[in-house]
Motif scaffolding. Structure first.
Motif, mmCIF file in Angstrom:
data_model
loop_
_atom_site.group_PDB
_atom_site.id
_atom_site.type_symbol
_atom_site.label_atom_id
_atom_site.label_comp_id
_atom_site.label_asym_id
_atom_site.label_seq_id
_atom_site.Cartn_x
_atom_site.Cartn_y
_atom_site.Cartn_z
ATOM 1 N N LEU A 197 0.862 -1.178 0.000
ATOM 2 C CA LEU A 197 0.000 0.000 0.000
ATOM 3 C C LEU A 197 0.899 1.229 0.000
ATOM 4 O O LEU A 197 1.711 1.421 0.916
ATOM 5 C CB LEU A 197 -0.908 0.026 1.227
ATOM 6 N N ALA A 198 0.773 2.048 -1.028
ATOM 7 C CA ALA A 198 1.581 3.276 -1.152
ATOM 8 C C ALA A 198 0.687 4.490 -0.958
ATOM 9 O O ALA A 198 -0.359 4.605 -1.604
ATOM 10 C CB ALA A 198 2.257 3.329 -2.513
ATOM 11 N N GLN A 199 1.104 5.381 -0.062
ATOM 12 C CA GLN A 199 0.352 6.620 0.215
ATOM 13 C C GLN A 199 1.277 7.811 -0.007
ATOM 14 O O GLN A 199 2.399 7.848 0.508
ATOM 15 C CB GLN A 199 -0.148 6.622 1.662
ATOM 16 N N ILE A 200 0.808 8.744 -0.773
ATOM 17 C CA ILE A 200 1.573 9.982 -1.029
ATOM 18 C C ILE A 200 0.931 11.103 -0.226
ATOM 19 O O ILE A 200 -0.259 11.388 -0.364
ATOM 20 C CB ILE A 200 1.586 10.315 -2.528
ATOM 21 N N ALA A 201 1.733 11.700 0.620
ATOM 22 C CA ALA A 201 1.240 12.798 1.479
ATOM 23 C C ALA A 201 2.091 14.060 1.238
ATOM 24 O O ALA A 201 3.275 13.963 0.885
ATOM 25 C CB ALA A 201 1.322 12.379 2.954
ATOM 26 N N SER A 219 6.932 15.975 -1.225
ATOM 27 C CA SER A 219 5.932 14.957 -0.872
ATOM 28 C C SER A 219 6.640 13.803 -0.179
ATOM 29 O O SER A 219 7.843 13.577 -0.369
ATOM 30 C CB SER A 219 5.209 14.421 -2.119
ATOM 31 N N LEU A 250 6.332 9.606 0.571
ATOM 32 C CA LEU A 250 5.708 8.364 0.120
ATOM 33 C C LEU A 250 5.796 7.339 1.249
ATOM 34 O O LEU A 250 6.887 6.989 1.697
ATOM 35 C CB LEU A 250 6.405 7.820 -1.135
ATOM 36 N N ILE A 251 4.655 6.914 1.689
ATOM 37 C CA ILE A 251 4.581 5.916 2.770
ATOM 38 C C ILE A 251 4.180 4.583 2.141
ATOM 39 O O ILE A 251 3.124 4.466 1.506
ATOM 40 C CB ILE A 251 3.565 6.327 3.844
ATOM 41 N N VAL A 252 5.035 3.552 2.301
ATOM 42 C CA VAL A 252 4.787 2.225 1.720
ATOM 43 C C VAL A 252 4.599 1.234 2.862
ATOM 44 O O VAL A 252 5.446 1.129 3.757
ATOM 45 C CB VAL A 252 5.950 1.785 0.815
ATOM 46 N N GLN A 253 3.501 0.502 2.814
ATOM 47 C CA GLN A 253 3.200 -0.539 3.797
ATOM 48 C C GLN A 253 2.964 -1.858 3.075
ATOM 49 O O GLN A 253 2.429 -1.876 1.973
ATOM 50 C CB GLN A 253 1.949 -0.172 4.616
#
Length: 260
Positions: free
Chosen positions: A227-231, A238, A240-243
């Motif tokens: 799951l990749a989230q760009i904040a 920016s 990038l949070i990868v779970q």
């Protein structure tokens, strides 16, 4: 979902076999005898045909109007209308017939006389009796030796046999009958064990097993979850949070991002 589809299909195949399938295992067939299974028009005939100086025993299986034949002296397999038929030679047997084809033989309790009678002998010491017209009785005993028989011929009400024969090969022997002689042919042939099975849709069972195995592979080798989230990040950046559920896949994603 393949596991559940396969299990459902396998259950359907089992239900179909239990509701519409059937299996027949008659008693060992003696040479020259016949077995009939009326509910499904299934008939077995142990035929013995004379060819030159030898006999050619064959099993004929018939279902409806279709029939096939197999040699009776070796293990065999055939299929007729989705019915699987397995054959296997069994205990030693004898086919006793009159050389000229006259119907002079019958078993005790049998009214009509016939030209040939087939007998089976499951164990050494097993014995059978035959009546030649009304005055001669044949007592046949299986010996301990392989494919060997002793035949005692009783005339009328005699307590002792008037003739003894040793049968260890296919041969013809004269037997006295009312002042004349009748030639009897003794053919050494095995009995025949037969098993017939009708299992409708059995091939679908292999499809069901393939689906179950394919689904099992999916359970064992599960795909990685990422799951990749760009904040937003201050100063026009920016983050990038990868779970994920696998550390090696998260590390691979980080390495790929660093190469951009």
């Amino acid at each position: 979902p393949f596991v559940f589809i396969g299990l459902l299909l396998l259950w359907a195949v089992i239900w179909l076999i239990l509701s519409a399938g059937w299996t027949v295992m008659p008693a060992p067939l003696a040479p020259g005898t016949e077995y009939h299974y009326a509910p499904h028009e299934f008939t077995l005939r142990y035929r013995v045909e004379q060819q030159a100086n030898a006999v050619a025993p064959q099993l004929e299986a018939q279902i409806g109007k279709r029939s096939q034949q197999l040699p009776a002296t070796t293990k065999g397999h055939m299929q007729i209308n989705q019915v699987e038929i397995e054959t296997m030679p069994g205990a030693p047997g004898l086919l006793i017939s009159t050389a000229n084809g006259q119907p002079l033989l019958r078993r005790p309790g049998q009214r009509n006389t016939v030209a040939a009678v087939g007998l089976t002998f499951p164990n050494p010491g097993s014995e059978e009796s035959l009546i030649l017209t009304e005055t001669v009785v044949l007592r046949i005993v299986r010996k301990a030796e392989a494919n060997a028989f002793a035949v005692e011929v009783y005339q009328g009400k005699d307590q002792q046999p008037g003739q003894r024969l040793d049968i260890n090969q296919t041969a013809t022997h004269p037997v006295p009958l009312n002042g004349r002689q009748v030639n009897l042919h003794f053919a050494l042939l095995p009995s025949l064990n037969v098993e017939a099975s009708y299992l409708p849709g059995i091939w679908l069972g292999w499809v069901a097993l393939a689906l179950i195995l394919l689904g099992a592979v999916g359970f064992w080798f599960r795909p990685a979850f990422l799951l990749a989230q760009i904040a937003p990040w201050p100063e026009q950046r920016s983050v990038l949070i990868v779970q994920g559920d696998r550390a090696d896949e998260v590390a691979a994603a980080r390495q790929w991002l660093n190469q951009l």
